[in-house]
Enzyme design. Structure first.
Site, PDB file in Angstrom:
ATOM      1  N   HIS A 110       0.872  -1.174   0.000  1.00 53.01           N
ATOM      2  CA  HIS A 110       0.000   0.000   0.000  1.00 53.01           C
ATOM      3  C   HIS A 110       0.911   1.226   0.000  1.00 53.01           C
ATOM      4  CE1 HIS A 110      -2.310  -3.013   2.346  1.00 53.01           C
ATOM      5  NE2 HIS A 110      -3.385  -2.463   1.871  1.00 53.01           N
TER       6      HIS A 110
ATOM      7  N   ASP B 204       2.321   2.006   3.359  1.00 52.74           N
ATOM      8  CA  ASP B 204       3.293   1.065   3.924  1.00 52.74           C
ATOM      9  C   ASP B 204       4.712   1.537   3.675  1.00 52.74           C
ATOM     10  OD1 ASP B 204       1.210  -0.761   4.492  1.00 52.74           O
ATOM     11  OD2 ASP B 204       1.459  -1.763   2.557  1.00 52.74           O
TER      12      ASP B 204
ATOM     13  N   ASP C  36      -4.508 -13.672  -2.808  1.00 54.32           N
ATOM     14  CA  ASP C  36      -3.907 -13.321  -1.525  1.00 54.32           C
ATOM     15  C   ASP C  36      -3.854 -14.596  -0.696  1.00 54.32           C
ATOM     16  OD1 ASP C  36      -3.320 -10.680  -1.978  1.00 54.32           O
ATOM     17  OD2 ASP C  36      -4.455  -9.919  -0.276  1.00 54.32           O
TER      18      ASP C  36
HETATM   19 CO   LIG Z   1      -5.891  -9.555   1.272  1.00 49.52          CO
END
Ligand SMILES: [Co+2]
Ligand SMILES: [Co+2]
Ligand SMILES: [Co+2]
Ligand SMILES: [Co+2]
Ligand SMILES: [Co+2]
Ligand SMILES: [Co+2]
Ligand SMILES: [Co+2]
Ligand SMILES: [Co+2]
Lengths: 439, 439, 439, 439
Positions: free
Chosen positions: B101, B104, B296
């Site tokens: 992100h 981050d 993910d």
């Molecule tokens: Co995720």
């Protein structure tokens, strides 16, 4: 034919102070609310399957229900008795509609041809009753899940003969729904889903389900059935995964198959919560997608993981449901069908009346509360204020498509110290309580 | 810059008999499976947020994590240290990708302008590293949910200034993703959802979300970003109801907004189960809707009701995930991103290696099993046989649109004694076990 | 009597490379593991209710099962046929035990006296079979939940006549269990629970349940039944709340009623997960409370909220179950009873064999893995090291009751910079995978 | 010290027609109900942690709360400000009690000795306030879960030094609770549970928890603390499995460790539903086991799987809770502690008032409804009638231990045509609605 519920007279409205469990405390059918009677607002329906076919059986034991037709053994005689019972029951309750699956009203015979004849015989009898009764058919549907032939699904069966059988069955059920003046025709997923992906061709099954619904639409045009087609979402049970998981899923499926203008939703409260949504969420989602149609009125137990189909008595749920229905402009062809069954422990015939009265009162009171909420507009005002920034300036530009990321970045660089206001959830819950608890 | 994990060398493949927790037992990057190396099949990525930003904090206590950069106090120095740590970590693990992100990699400053400058500084540093490192960017995304300004959502905020801010943020994040050669750009719903319907205009919020995604697509064209846009469904948490509930919901939303050709799915295992689906179901659903994009990789605890983001070690899940990935033709721009966090109790730096190795081995073994399943085709054969009735005769007519309800009724009246065959679920589960357990 | 499963011969062990679904891949009954044969370790039992009484019916449709005794219509002839089928089935499978409810083996008649006579007739027949068969009775139990008289419970019914009836029924069932050499007698809660607290006297119901169990203990002494009494916890279904919620609840109940030395637990995997525990948790809890007795071997679907009673094929569950069983010293009177039903879609007779073989193989492999885990002691070593601080110093003083809060405060003031070590969950999960996946 | 909530005056009762969100609609503290004021019935308490320590942070973002003490940076100055704020807040609300964890009122220092000194300083300040304030301490407790040292538990930590530290902490917290006149001392499980059984010695952990509680009891005697010890069950979160799962589990644990006379329950609504029980069930279970103590008043969202700790506004829950409390004879040392937090989106200081008022009104109305239900005795009458068969004849013999299985069989053989009556669930739910909805 003699009465089945001879110890029960027509249920009367006695008002909120009554202690009589055979009287309405809130449901006063001719009371006008916002220019429309309660009866026309609520459009209650009795579900043939639970009320006339339900036995109280569960996976751990057979039925407990004691019914006035228990002594009739011939299947068709029994079916006819239930027709009589249905009209007597609806009339005594003052419920203006009923709903059925094809197999609820006439038992299956050994051949499809013979089964259809049985249906014709019962439908003729129903029409006879409907000449003099005020009770109407809200919707018909097909039971294409009970018979072992549907073990792997109906329109999604891996067996094309089963698809064909289901098609024949829906064809006939549409015809009798038309014949009886049914205002809608419902598709509930039955066993349209899968038990394990290890043996499933999900793509073919979904495509076949789309083909099946397309055929139904085509056939309706052919026979002049103008009723509304409804799909009733459910996420699981009987199959591990039902394809019509929830309203959003069904809406997406309809769009993918070009069917979005042909179907609306029949939202069941208990199916909503099984899908981890509130009942209100599902009705709201249908409303904002222009597919709100009808309601299967019941309630689930949120601490249990299966479809309990309890009679609806939670006043928060009935209020918020009716709030959404009013927001959607009220029912047109739809209504509140009690897809609810008396508990296995409520096995006496009188419990059928008690339970429907409990549900009707809960929805009648919910309607009154919801109507007040809508007409006073306090919640609307909260929302209007909360989203006011989209009415002018940059918000209006966003909504009207006048800006893109570049313009918004420019704006944001100059307005990066954002101010928000509280969402006030606790105040709003208290406001809702005030509506519910005040006289 | 000196090493952060100086006690760990490059992780080696030692084979399945190794007891060394710092070695791979199944992941052998250059081993070729079906003409492609394991590395190319699996396309592992490290998630910056969990691995370099995670602290082990939870709602009941602050972080426990001990990290080699704990002594650095200046925010930008710390951010730079983590860039170094990221490349060291990925290289030692042999993981070819990372994901982040915007927030981050660089801490937010007091103004958006200053924040963007910080991003530029870090991105320049990353580019410097990437000149010599083999580690690439799988995808970038925006954190438009952590900062209090997003308390009521980002593109679905009732505050248009927040929408604008989020737009500016995504614009910048897309730019840096492009700059770093990112192969995808992800949208995870963040706080796009609601806490209570009592204060929510769901229609406006959904429409605004559609407008936002449209702007992203437009801006990508403008700047020449050719990466794949991905949406990551999640049903709840942080909000009570997340709009991107699951794959089916997102697909329906995309179709409603004419975005179905611009987005694919990033499926997270734990989000699948929070939505009451299996991980395989979600990947399969994406596949048959032609929107499978990326994974993910993590796992949830099905007895818990929140997103635990555990490292994936369940061999059934990794096998069936890779089975679907192979069925989908393998990853193109996507990969297996470890959106997984070490348990709060696994707080030592070495646990980061242990945990990634555990997950990589579980997926490597899963790939090997799945590849064998696909190439031997036994499950395919089961399905082919099971649905054979749609290949000829009435089934073929159904699939090819040659028949409607009338023709099918005619057929069914003549073929109403339907024969089905067992679905054989138990045999198939045993067959799957055989693949998993055999050497 | 002729064979029922004439197309199936005795199931043989063919080893892990076999593709024959009618052969064992892991279950090799005479293979010795740690000084004991697999047969003696696992003590498999067939559940009469699912295998000989199960029809595949569910709340949405009647049974689908095709069975070789379907043509028999006389109830007692059918009951006798099933006795024959039971012994044939167990022998062909090589399963050494069976289990039943009283009503599984003989159908209820119109009076209790006549029903008991029927039981005697069937029991005599069973004894005849058992003279020559190696198949033994693991346990008997009572079905005091199916008949409508038990609509509100059995020992917890608000109707004392129902309590009496249930007592008479358990008395008889204990007698026949003794007569058939049954090694245990099981109480599963049936409808011992409530549907709504609004009509329930929970205190009286719980006390009555205690009185009932006390009577059972007393009567066992009187007739010389030395088998083990077992209670099988379940949290919900059929009632909304079952009193025997889980092992911890039952253990507390037993202690409150002074019954803790008279009962052990029969843990069912699917009931464990319905109660939001892992299967291993429940067995472990029973073990550390010295009440581990027996296992109802099956598995649930953690994404569904009802008791699916699937055949157990998940290798993690069978491994960790057997790990606990080995830790508990192995079965004494208990065993692995397949309280598992073939899916409604697995309706052919052969599926009964396939499914049991799948479950037996999963447990056999689980046993082998678990035995290796126990004998290598790596997990024990992890735990020993982790808790080493309680072996000496202040930890030892705590365990031995030598210190109180004052001494501990004194110690803590001097040792307040506590050092912990990682719990290493990910490493341990990887270690478990290694045991499972290695040859 | 100046006011923190200067824009809020003492909250007044304005009655049910008030639209003022800063006034009570139902809570009229001095109104007498059944000989006792509402204030004395309800014994409300403010929870220090949520109200003065809560920030609105969640796993996806930091706090949003705007608080009047945000400008204070020195930890001890801040702690003192919150003391002032607590008394001001409770007094303005008219809440007679507050509750705290040790670490809520004074921040931890680098050594235990220094931390305890800080506690002493704050406690002295509190005592000063309490000289003039009517606000009292309902209970104190220990936060032995937040600090990283408790990562693996406190009394169930594998590290004996942690056990010692926790003991020292509870010792001190008990002392200050005594000093401040606290009427109870609470143990909430914190991290007493496990994350994975693979690294856990459950037996030792449970025994150590028992030892710890025994030490607390002993130390209370030593220092003359006469307050009630309470345990607050919770099934999961923060750990995967919390040892104090629910009331039944805790009661069983207490009996196993001979502690059943020393502890009562602090029932939290949201923990009840996380354990798959209704709130009423948990209070009822505590009541019939004679361990009802106090209430943590909040509500969960049954469609979410984590502890949301919402302010209680559901009138069914508050009514049925108060019904049980009245049945238990009312609170003695316990009370209704708002273990409730304003939603992250309700971030303004005024929301703290709004939310408490919403909760207090919901409980006040619930009390009024429940009192009417109890005093009219209609539900009692239903239950008395339903269980009447245990008052005479065979039922009385059962209850009085005069009969065993043999006598009952004799009776049953003569009374085997059992008659039951309906459980009337729907009628009872409608009756409850009448109480709730009538004026
Ligand atoms: Co995720
Ligand atoms: Co329905
Ligand atoms: Co339903
Ligand atoms: Co996640
Ligand atoms: Co069982
Ligand atoms: Co079960
Ligand atoms: Co609490
Ligand atoms: Co809580």
């Amino acid at each position: 034919m003699s009465e089945f519920f001879s110890n029960v007279s027509k249920i009367q409205y006695e008002g909120k102070n009554s202690d009589n469990p055979l009287a309405f405390k809130y449901y006063n059918p001719d009371e006008v609310i916002g220019g429309k009677t309660m009866k026309d607002h609520l459009r209650f329906a009795v579900a043939y399957w639970h009320t006339f076919q339900g036995t109280g059986g569960d996976p751990f034991g057979p039925g407990t229900a004691v019914r006035p037709w228990d002594n009739i053994t011939d299947p068709m005689e029994l079916a006819k008795a239930k027709v009589a019972a249905n009209f007597e029951f609806c009339e005594k309750l003052g419920v203006p509609f009923y709903c059925f699956h094809d197999r609820d009203i006439a038992p299956e015979a050994s051949t499809l041809r013979e089964t259809n004849k049985r249906l014709d015989e019962i439908v003729a009898l129903m029409k006879e009753y409907m000449k003099t009764s005020s009770v109407k058919l809200l919707w018909g549907t097909t039971n294409a899940f009970g018979n072992p032939r549907f073990v792997h699904g109906a329109s999604t069966s891996p067996n094309a003969d089963v698809f064909a059988f289901a098609a024949a069955q829906v064809k006939k059920a549409m015809e009798i729904t038309l014949e009886l003046g049914g205002q809608n025709y419902v598709f509930w997923g039955g066993r349209e889903g899968y038990e394990t992906l290890l043996n499933t061709d999900m793509k073919l099954e979904l495509d076949n389900m789309g083909r099946f619904l397309r055929m139904a639409v085509d056939y309706a045009k052919e026979i002049g059935f103008k009723g509304q087609f409804l799909i009733e979402p459910k996420p699981k049970e009987p199959t591990k995964h039902q394809y019509d998981f929830d309203t959003a899923t069904v809406v997406g499926f309809l769009r993918a198959h070009g069917l979005e203008n042909d179907f609306k939703m029949n939202i069941e409260a208990n199916h909503a919560t099984l899908a981890a949504h509130t009942f209100q969420h599902e009705v709201y989602t249908a409303r904002v997608n222009n597919v709100f149609g009808s309601i299967d009125a019941n309630q689930g137990d949120l601490l249990l993981g299966w479809d309990t189909d309890q009679f609806p008595t939670n006043i928060y749920d009935t209020t918020l449901c009716m709030y959404e229905v009013l927001k959607a402009g009220g029912f047109t062809t739809g209504g509140l069908n009690f897809d609810s069954k008396v508990r296995r422990g409520s096995f006496e015939p009188i419990d059928l009346f008690y339970a429907h009265i409990a549900g009707m009162d809960a929805f009648a009171k919910g309607l009154k509360i919801a109507y007040k909420m809508v007409s006073e507009g306090k919640f609307d005002k909260v929302i209007e204020d909360r989203y006011a920034s989209y009415k002018s300036g940059i918000g209006s530009d966003i909504v009207n498509g006048k800006v893109g990321f570049k313009e918004l970045e420019k704006y944001a660089l100059e307005h990066d110290q954002v101010k928000n206001v509280s969402g006030r959830q606790e105040v709003l819950e208290s406001m809702l309580n005030k509506y519910i608890l005040e006289d």
